[in-house]
Design an enzyme around this catalytic site. Structure first.
Site, PDB file in Angstrom:
ATOM      1  N   LYS A 172       0.908  -1.227   0.032  1.00 26.69           N
ATOM      2  CA  LYS A 172       0.037   0.008   0.079  1.00 26.69           C
ATOM      3  C   LYS A 172       0.906   1.366  -0.067  1.00 26.69           C
ATOM      4  CE  LYS A 172      -4.120   1.614   2.738  1.00 26.69           C
ATOM      5  NZ  LYS A 172      -4.780   1.215   4.173  1.00 26.69           N
ATOM      6  N   LEU A 228      -7.318   8.129   4.048  1.00 27.91           N
ATOM      7  CA  LEU A 228      -7.191   6.886   4.605  1.00 27.91           C
ATOM      8  C   LEU A 228      -8.289   6.240   5.251  1.00 27.91           C
ATOM      9  CD1 LEU A 228      -3.458   6.652   5.574  1.00 27.91           C
ATOM     10  CD2 LEU A 228      -4.042   5.615   3.537  1.00 27.91           C
ATOM     11  N   SER A 244      -9.742   0.694   3.518  1.00 28.84           N
ATOM     12  CA  SER A 244      -9.001   1.665   2.613  1.00 28.84           C
ATOM     13  C   SER A 244      -7.750   1.002   1.741  1.00 28.84           C
ATOM     14  CB  SER A 244      -8.146   2.914   3.570  1.00 28.84           C
ATOM     15  OG  SER A 244      -7.206   2.380   4.401  1.00 28.84           O
ATOM     16  N   ILE A 273      -7.455   0.510  10.803  1.00 29.19           N
ATOM     17  CA  ILE A 273      -7.909   1.114  11.930  1.00 29.19           C
ATOM     18  C   ILE A 273      -9.438   1.089  12.148  1.00 29.19           C
ATOM     19  CG2 ILE A 273      -8.346   3.654  10.949  1.00 29.19           C
ATOM     20  CD1 ILE A 273      -6.764   4.693  13.576  1.00 29.19           C
ATOM     21  N   GLY A 274     -10.248   0.675  11.059  1.00 26.74           N
ATOM     22  CA  GLY A 274     -11.506   0.494  11.227  1.00 26.74           C
ATOM     23  C   GLY A 274     -12.110  -0.538  10.348  1.00 26.74           C
ATOM     24  N   GLY A 275     -11.203  -1.070   9.704  1.00 27.13           N
ATOM     25  CA  GLY A 275     -11.792  -2.395   8.876  1.00 27.13           C
ATOM     26  C   GLY A 275     -10.888  -2.244   7.610  1.00 27.13           C
ATOM     27  N   SER A 276      -9.927  -1.608   7.328  1.00 26.39           N
ATOM     28  CA  SER A 276      -9.204  -1.077   6.293  1.00 26.39           C
ATOM     29  C   SER A 276      -8.327  -2.393   5.497  1.00 26.39           C
ATOM     30  CB  SER A 276      -8.309   0.029   6.307  1.00 26.39           C
ATOM     31  OG  SER A 276      -8.999   1.109   6.528  1.00 26.39           O
TER      32      SER A 276
END
Lengths: 544, 544
Positions: free
Chosen positions: A129, A178, A204, A225-228
């Site tokens: 990435k 992001l 992301s 950080i939340g599902g990326s």
């Protein structure tokens, strides 16, 4: 005299295209982009290229380590397929053909000279990435204004993978800030889903997701950080793993909010195989990255089976089944996949499936989304506005329409952090449950700009639980019918419900599940997922 | 109608005195408080009480586990000696005679019935700093305004120690705000040093320090965010250990700034023996406290030797000797003790002593003291001002005279946290050094209200390194001469230098050293300290 954002974007895309032009033999141009891109490689690549790029990473490593494949052959094949994936899904920021082929040649030479691999990933191409620093290359993290940031050195994780024998050959797209479960920025545009270009690739780490979905990579690095990591894994029919924080090295990436620790972003793998996920994680931990990066916890990779066994030797596995978090009901294909998996598992000796009652998942979102942008999103606003680039729709959603984004005082940050700690009493709910089986999102890959409900993944970030996503099946509009009589519980539920008014929109999209463990039980989660796959023969569909 | 702070303090002291009055047989009154309190117990306690209370915790546990001592006898002896310690040094907030004796009787009964101990600490009295919650008891954390806070449940650490067989019998003093290296608050006054009442007992766990220095306890619980376990251990000739963060359970204590994570406060033991330190730490970690408190790291206690060995079996130990941090030069007795220890160690086979060059220790103080009170000390000011109690001198020092205390923005907290992380490149300095041998403070126990230089301990909090303090010798004014020709480097150095103008002020004070390891190498630090003690016969003085 300022350069316009459009001009900066054009330069970035020209650079990307120039790296694609280095691919040899060159790819044919694609005149009409198909709805489903996944069959295209068969019409373009050689049999050898198809065979290599559709092999699992553990298979490739085995061949590379025995000398039956060269890194040059493997790298060349993945370079061509990654280039093709870019043409079809817009998932790449740049290819690295000369550097990657030089590296591959070095490794092949090493193997010839020493008769053995240089390390556990000898010769394997790994995709990266963009915001993970690579010496001398851009580090824009999805912001136009950051287009001229250049990494001074490799991120720690790249040094470790390099020492293990990896070949870096492609860098992948990410969204503005992001902070989308989508992949859309003003430098490169939107990354689309390989199975259906009208659907999102997730985010992301959606560049990784689409690239692996296209088999332009078999192992890549994402961040979450939340599902990326998990959102693009689920959207593209591949595996993705969010490890517990502070296990894998993160130093050397670029992002806003450096120094914020309220919700810890992690790095993790996406792969076309579950074994690839474990291989990646074990390789990094075995290198004792905590010696160089002291924020990491010196927990060695645990090589012993974590699941208990019956006297017969059969494994014991107690699974908490969470179908619905009580806030937003998942779409029919997600529920079907979970129920089918649970039913099959209930027939397996030693496996017990029990209902998992969600505990205040709505409150969990309030806590985590209050902590995400504790400065009120100031850094993101500044980074966007510095170039005059437009706000992408999901940036507007998460920063401006999310009522929990406020410029907090230090005291308020402490209070929310305290709420986070109190919420971690979730640990007391486990009892003897080993893992939680749950949705990887409120639906499968969603139409573009519709990923507005993060809780099926962010829930586990708040709790810092390890979670793996694995593919199960595909949407079948003939079975996964809409539920016209469903009465939504709330506004979010209604929004999500309405997205599934026409099942045909989702035809052919991968359906995945998520398996979650207690904090630091990373090895157990991966072991349980492998056991589940083995026992019920997952996945139940072809994704390539 | 508000109660005056004086009246609240009087009530607290009356309660404390009432618990002392429960001691049976009662203690004689002490008319004239001596300069050195440590000889007094011999004139007051029975031979049996002296024998018990001057035994190391591992010895007591062995007797308790074999039935040659009852918990009732041991608890009674410590209750009396703790009461005496209170009369002499003012280190106790309350005794718990009925509860402790009931607990001891229960354990004795358990032993009679089952013929075995209930756990690894069976019957051992353990002292507890007041701000660690004990169900139904106060939780004032040194603030008058908090006098009516009562713990709803036991702190997690107490539950674990209880399950291991501990007896809680005394609670100990702490300073206003908990942020002094001294022990002075308006509820109970000043805790003085057992060896010399004109000197400080250190802090903030100075109640524990003085109590253990008086042998009114052999094992106690303190907390440390800048030296609060190690300072009182050093001042009182006992052992104190600051473990790496997130290894021992902390939930259930009371303090300001709940939710602040920039600098993590830890809990740890003070003991009259090094074995007591290890026993305490191992007992807690063996209980897997991370199952209940998910902020903790599931690193098991490592039972294997951490130091390498020569083919002969001799241990290999490379010690970095840090005599002086380059900012404030330690007082002569501290330098003498360190040099003597280093010289003796250099003669030991397998041990190598090398110079440790301090790396920006002054900057380390800037970073940590900028992060300590990121709200500008607002919570502390509010807690003090709520009762109208006076500001203690060292509260004024740390909050008002410390130029780094500012009300930061969230962004500034992130920036300082980022500086903290960057400073942790200190990890790269280690090479093959196993442990750092260094001062435990800029001097021995200082006169009251003079502990204004924290860096010899706070340095390791910033880096989150485990650190143990151990006693070596005592001040000898005939050897530890002042240095009239020394030219101070800066204001802090001059302040500290002038404190040692009359060596006679420090006669008889314990002199200690500190041993520091890399993050999470707690076991190695304790092993190395034990090896050092064994090889050079530490301590070189009697402290009781």
């Amino acid at each position: 005299m300022t350069t316009s954002w459009e001009s900066i974007a054009q330069t970035a895309q020209h650079h990307r295209d120039a790296t694609l032009a280095q691919i040899n033999p060159p790819l044919p141009s694609i005149d009409t982009l198909p709805l489903n891109s996944t069959p295209v490689p068969r019409t373009v690549l050689t049999d050898s290229e198809l065979h290599i790029t559709e092999s699992a990473p553990e298979t490739l490593i085995s061949h590379l380590a025995s000398g039956t494949l060269t890194s040059t052959a493997v790298t060349s094949a993945f370079l061509r397929r990654a280039a093709l994936a870019q043409l079809l899904t817009n998932c790449v920021t740049e290819l690295l053909p000369p550097a990657a082929l030089a590296r591959a040649a070095f490794l092949d030479n090493y193997f010839r000279e020493h008769g053995k691999p240089i390390g556990p990933l000898h010769g394997l191409p790994v995709s990266v990435k963009e915001h993970i620093g690579m010496e001398g290359l851009t580090l824009d993290a999805g912001f136009v204004a950051w287009h001229d940031r250049v990494a001074e050195e490799n991120a720690h994780i790249l040094d470790v993978l390099w020492a293990a024998g990896a070949v870096f050959y492609v860098r992948t797209t990410q969204p503005q800030t992001l902070m989308h479960l989508e992949t859309d920025n003003n430098l490169y545009g939107v990354t689309v889903n390989p199975f259906n270009r009208n659907l999102s690739a997730g985010g992301s780490s959606g560049g990784e997701g689409a690239l692996l979905g296209m088999r332009g990579s078999c192992l890549g690095i994402g961040t979450d950080i939340g599902g990326s990591i998990r959102s693009p894994a689920a959207a593209n029919g591949i595996y993705g793993f969010r490890p517990t924080s502070y296990r894998l090295p993160v130093s050397g990436w670029s992002a806003t909010m450096q120094g914020a620790e309220h919700i810890v972003p992690v790095i993790g793998p996406l792969s076309t195989s579950l074994a690839g996920i474990a291989l990646f994680t074990k390789t990094l931990i075995d290198a004792q990255p905590w010696r160089r990066e002291p924020s990491l916890v010196p927990l060695p990779w645990n090589p012993h089976p974590q699941l208990a066994t019956l006297p017969s030797g059969t494994k014991v596995l107690k699974i908490g089944l969470l179908l619905d978090d009580g806030v937003v009901r998942p779409h029919p294909p997600v529920l079907r996949a979970l129920r089918s998996v649970a039913e099959k598992l209930a027939e397996v000796e030693g496996v017990q499936v029990v209902e998992w009652t969600p505990y205040r998942h709505e409150w969990a979102w309030t806590v985590i989304s209050s902590l995400y942008f504790a400065d009120g999103g100031r850094e993101e606003r500044d980074a966007i506005d510095a170039s005059g680039e437009p706000w992408r729709p999901l940036t507007t959603f998460i920063l401006k329409e999310n009522g929990n984004v406020k410029a907090l005082s230090v005291k308020e940050v402490w209070d929310w952090t305290w709420e986070r700690e109190k919420y971690r009493e979730y640990a007391r709910k486990w009892g003897d449950v080993d893992v939680i089986l749950c949705p990887a999102g409120p639906g499968v890959a969603l139409p573009h700009n519709c990923a507005r409900y993060w809780s099926y993944t962010s829930q586990w970030n708040l709790l810092d639980y390890p979670a793996v996503v694995a593919p199960v099946t595909k949407v079948d509009p003939a079975i996964d019918l809409a539920k016209p009589d469903y009465v939504p519980r709330n506004e979010q539920d209604e929004y999500n419900y309405q997205l599934y008014d026409e099942p045909q929109r989702y035809a052919n999209a991968p359906v995945s599940v998520q398996l979650v463990g207690r904090r630091y039980e990373d090895e157990k989660v991966l072991e349980a997922m492998a056991y589940i796959e083995e026992k019920i023969g997952l996945p139940w569909a072809e994704f390539v």
